[in-house]
Write a protein that holds these residues in place. Structure first.
Motif, short mmCIF file in Angstrom:
data_model
loop_
_atom_site.label_atom_id
_atom_site.label_comp_id
_atom_site.label_asym_id
_atom_site.label_seq_id
_atom_site.Cartn_x
_atom_site.Cartn_y
_atom_site.Cartn_z
N GLU A 36 0.86 -1.17 0.00
CA GLU A 36 0.00 0.00 0.00
C GLU A 36 0.91 1.23 0.00
N MET A 45 -3.77 5.19 -11.33
CA MET A 45 -5.06 4.51 -11.27
C MET A 45 -5.08 3.26 -12.17
N GLY A 69 -2.67 0.42 -10.35
CA GLY A 69 -2.96 0.04 -8.98
C GLY A 69 -4.17 -0.86 -8.88
N SER A 73 -6.13 -0.59 -6.30
CA SER A 73 -7.12 0.30 -5.69
C SER A 73 -6.58 1.72 -5.74
N PHE A 74 -7.45 2.70 -5.55
CA PHE A 74 -7.05 4.11 -5.54
C PHE A 74 -8.05 4.87 -4.69
N THR A 113 -2.85 3.98 -2.90
CA THR A 113 -3.06 2.96 -3.92
C THR A 113 -2.37 1.69 -3.47
N ARG A 160 -5.15 -3.77 -11.58
CA ARG A 160 -6.46 -3.32 -11.11
C ARG A 160 -7.51 -4.41 -11.30
#
Length: 157
Positions: free
Chosen positions: A91, A121, A124, A126-127, A140, A155
């Motif tokens: 993270e 974005m 990753g 997540s964002f 992210t 993603r």
């Protein structure tokens, strides 16, 4: 490394938290932020035995570079970078003092520049952007190991 405790099924479970943080103030510190990420992931692999693919190593350094560059460009004062291992991913969190969320622009191949968040974005898992009492925090998550078939993990769609 520190230990935290969590409750699972009525019992207390200890787990190790593997993380590193750094404060960066000048534009020359962007390279220092990338170095921190590379050193951290190298240690995660060598010391803790967690797999870190070449793709993950490069992707995390790219994400760190983009987020720290934006923080240095748009917010006064230092920014704080934290890298933490969680569930097979790292993270990446960058805090800066500007409370205004960044403009997340739609992809546009004709636009010159301002593709940093678009890249973050895209790579990753997540964002998220969180306003803080002072400033904001952008987080992210990058998967550390590619799947066994050799596909880059990214993603989740």
């Amino acid at each position: 490394m520190e230990q935290t405790a969590e409750h699972k099924g009525g019992s207390l479970v200890l787990r190790d938290v593997v993380s590193v943080s750094g404060a960066f103030e000048g534009s020359e510190d962007i390279a220092g932020a990338r170095d921190l990420a590379r050193t951290f992931l190298t240690d995660v692999q060598a010391v803790h035995g967690l797999p870190v693919s070449d793709r993950a190593m490069g992707t995390v350094q790219l994400v760190v570079s983009e987020l720290v560059t934006n923080a240095r460009k748009y917010a006064p004062g230092p920014c704080l970078l934290t890298l933490e291992i969680s569930g097979g991913a790292v993270e990446v969190t960058v805090w800066d003092s500007n409370p205004t969320p960044p403009a997340v622009l739609a992809p546009d191949p004709t636009r010159i520049g301002q593709h940093g968040l678009e890249i973050v974005m895209a790579v990753g898992q997540s964002f998220a952007i969180h306003r803080e009492p002072v400033g904001k925090r952008i987080t992210t998550s990058i998967v550390l190991a590619d799947d066994p078939g050799g596909d880059a993990a990214g993603r989740l769609l």
